[in-house]
Design an enzyme around this catalytic site. Structure first.
Site, mmCIF file in Angstrom:
data_model
loop_
_atom_site.group_PDB
_atom_site.id
_atom_site.type_symbol
_atom_site.label_atom_id
_atom_site.label_comp_id
_atom_site.label_asym_id
_atom_site.label_seq_id
_atom_site.Cartn_x
_atom_site.Cartn_y
_atom_site.Cartn_z
ATOM 1 N N TYR A 17 0.842 -1.209 0.000
ATOM 2 C CA TYR A 17 0.000 0.000 0.000
ATOM 3 C C TYR A 17 0.874 1.255 0.000
ATOM 4 O O TYR A 17 0.698 2.154 -0.832
ATOM 5 C CB TYR A 17 -0.931 -0.021 1.225
ATOM 6 C CG TYR A 17 -1.651 1.287 1.477
ATOM 7 C CD1 TYR A 17 -2.643 1.741 0.596
ATOM 8 C CD2 TYR A 17 -1.351 2.084 2.585
ATOM 9 C CE1 TYR A 17 -3.296 2.938 0.815
ATOM 10 C CE2 TYR A 17 -2.003 3.273 2.817
ATOM 11 C CZ TYR A 17 -2.967 3.708 1.932
ATOM 12 O OH TYR A 17 -3.616 4.907 2.147
HETATM 13 N N1 LIG Z 1 -7.653 4.567 6.356
HETATM 14 C C1 LIG Z 1 -6.682 5.361 6.755
HETATM 15 O O1 LIG Z 1 -6.370 5.451 7.958
HETATM 16 C C2 LIG Z 1 -5.922 6.174 5.739
HETATM 17 C C3 LIG Z 1 -4.824 6.910 6.153
HETATM 18 C C4 LIG Z 1 -4.178 7.743 5.235
HETATM 19 C C5 LIG Z 1 -4.654 7.832 3.931
HETATM 20 N N2 LIG Z 1 -5.713 7.078 3.529
HETATM 21 C C6 LIG Z 1 -6.195 7.274 2.134
HETATM 22 O O2 LIG Z 1 -7.266 8.183 2.182
HETATM 23 C C7 LIG Z 1 -8.031 8.094 0.961
HETATM 24 C C8 LIG Z 1 -9.515 8.215 1.215
HETATM 25 O O3 LIG Z 1 -9.928 7.442 2.318
HETATM 26 P P1 LIG Z 1 -11.496 7.139 2.554
HETATM 27 O O4 LIG Z 1 -11.619 6.454 3.863
HETATM 28 O O5 LIG Z 1 -12.294 8.365 2.239
HETATM 29 O O6 LIG Z 1 -11.703 6.083 1.368
HETATM 30 P P2 LIG Z 1 -12.935 5.113 1.064
HETATM 31 O O7 LIG Z 1 -14.160 5.522 1.802
HETATM 32 O O8 LIG Z 1 -12.437 3.697 1.206
HETATM 33 O O9 LIG Z 1 -13.186 5.433 -0.481
HETATM 34 C C9 LIG Z 1 -12.409 4.948 -1.507
HETATM 35 C C10 LIG Z 1 -13.223 5.093 -2.776
HETATM 36 O O10 LIG Z 1 -12.446 4.676 -3.902
HETATM 37 C C11 LIG Z 1 -13.361 4.125 -4.811
HETATM 38 N N3 LIG Z 1 -12.781 3.261 -5.838
HETATM 39 C C12 LIG Z 1 -12.107 2.097 -5.654
HETATM 40 N N4 LIG Z 1 -11.803 1.562 -6.840
HETATM 41 C C13 LIG Z 1 -12.307 2.402 -7.792
HETATM 42 C C14 LIG Z 1 -12.316 2.392 -9.219
HETATM 43 N N5 LIG Z 1 -11.767 1.395 -9.918
HETATM 44 N N6 LIG Z 1 -12.905 3.425 -9.876
HETATM 45 C C15 LIG Z 1 -13.498 4.430 -9.185
HETATM 46 N N7 LIG Z 1 -13.518 4.498 -7.830
HETATM 47 C C16 LIG Z 1 -12.928 3.489 -7.141
HETATM 48 C C17 LIG Z 1 -14.321 3.308 -3.952
HETATM 49 O O11 LIG Z 1 -15.500 3.088 -4.655
HETATM 50 P P3 LIG Z 1 -16.301 1.669 -4.689
HETATM 51 O O12 LIG Z 1 -17.462 1.842 -3.765
HETATM 52 O O13 LIG Z 1 -16.711 1.563 -6.121
HETATM 53 O O14 LIG Z 1 -15.330 0.586 -4.261
HETATM 54 C C18 LIG Z 1 -14.507 4.239 -2.767
HETATM 55 O O15 LIG Z 1 -15.626 5.068 -2.914
HETATM 56 C C19 LIG Z 1 -7.567 6.817 0.299
HETATM 57 O O16 LIG Z 1 -6.687 7.181 -0.758
HETATM 58 C C20 LIG Z 1 -6.788 6.100 1.399
HETATM 59 O O17 LIG Z 1 -5.780 5.281 0.845
HETATM 60 C C21 LIG Z 1 -6.361 6.260 4.410
#
Ligand SMILES: NC(=O)c1ccc[n+]([C@@H]2O[C@H](COP(=O)([O-])OP(=O)(O)OC[C@H]3O[C@@H](n4cnc5c(N)ncnc54)[C@H](OP(=O)(O)O)[C@@H]3O)[C@@H](O)[C@H]2O)c1
Length: 215
Positions: free
Chosen positions: A127
């Site tokens: 990741y």
């Molecule tokens: N979790 C943590 O603690 C953490 C920490 C630092 C950074 N981040 C980063 O923060 C960002 C946002 O986090 P979040 O919690 O808001 O994310 P999230 O709710 O998991 O949303 C990710 C979105 O990406 C979409 N997606 C996945 N594959 C796709 C595709 N092929 N085409 C179009 N859309 C697609 C998903 O849609 P579907 O419903 O279609 O799957 C989902 O709506 C991410 O980049 C994550 O890596 C996370």
């Protein structure tokens, strides 16, 4: 301002789209599932149907944008392959489409740890490598980038108070509400162009924290 948010149904993305629409921006969210369109419309955003992985180019969706935001993610349950096609591949496709169309402004949601991916273990390793490679591709593209690296995301209510720092290598939590507010502020603050900054909950009001961010 026309803003295309890739991963438009994500938890941060929906919050950001709502903030942008409320201040009068043309807030467009790229989603792959038409069933999610109503959730975008409910926050005043425009759904754009497209798939970061299946589509060879994102140019048709980026066309007409003044700025793009990468807010997608394969998610913690995903395997290495989708980290390559979404976290890296999707972000790279968005960079290449923006560059091809002359859309200069790109705001990236990266992650803490992307400064030193080799220190990670387990599923965090692919990741963070994907995040680091996506960031590098964006930096090398010559676009007007701002890369934000949030700490551990929580769904607690926003506080309006953050630490936004170009000193990398820290840890801590940050609410998704606050990340969305910071990104909305970054989009209207060109002095943040050329920065890579970590983001945590902290003591500084968001407008002040974003204003003090400089390369
Ligand atoms: N979790 C943590 O603690 C953490 C920490 C630092 C950074 N981040 C980063 O923060 C960002 C946002 O986090 P979040 O919690 O808001 O994310 P999230 O709710 O998991 O949303 C990710 C979105 O990406 C979409 N997606 C996945 N594959 C796709 C595709 N092929 N085409 C179009 N859309 C697609 C998903 O849609 P579907 O419903 O279609 O799957 C989902 O709506 C991410 O980049 C994550 O890596 C996370």
């Amino acid at each position: 301002m026309d803003v295309l948010v890739a991963g438009g149904h994500g938890k941060i993305a929906l919050r950001l789209l709502g903030l942008l629409a409320a201040r009068g921006d043309r807030a467009r969210g790229l989603i792959r599932k038409p069933s999610q369109a109503a959730d975008l419309e409910a926050v005043g955003a425009i759904p754009v149907i497209g798939d970061l992985e299946a589509d060879a180019t994102l140019e048709p969706y980026v066309k007409g944008a003044d700025a793009v935001v990468f807010a997608a993610g394969a998610g913690p349950g995903s395997g290495d392959a989708r980290k390559a096609t979404v976290d890296l591949g999707g972000a790279v496709k968005l960079t290449d489409a923006a560059r091809a169309l002359g859309v200069r402004r790109y705001v990236m949601i990266s992650s803490i740890g992307a400064d030193r991916p080799e220190a990670a273990t387990g599923s965090m390793l692919p990741y963070l490598k994907a995040k680091a490679d996506a960031d590098r591709h964006l930096i090398e593209s010559g676009l007007d980038y701002t890369i934000t690296r949030p700490g551990s995301l929580t769904d607690d209510p926003g506080t309006g108070l953050v630490t936004l720092t170009t000193e990398l290598g820290n840890r801590g939590p940050i609410t998704r509400d606050d990340v969305a507010e910071v990104l909305a502020e970054i989009l209207r603050t060109p002095s943040t162009i050329g920065t890579v900054a970590e983001l945590f909950n902290g003591e500084v009001p968001i407008t002040e924290a974003v204003k003090s961010l400089h390369p």
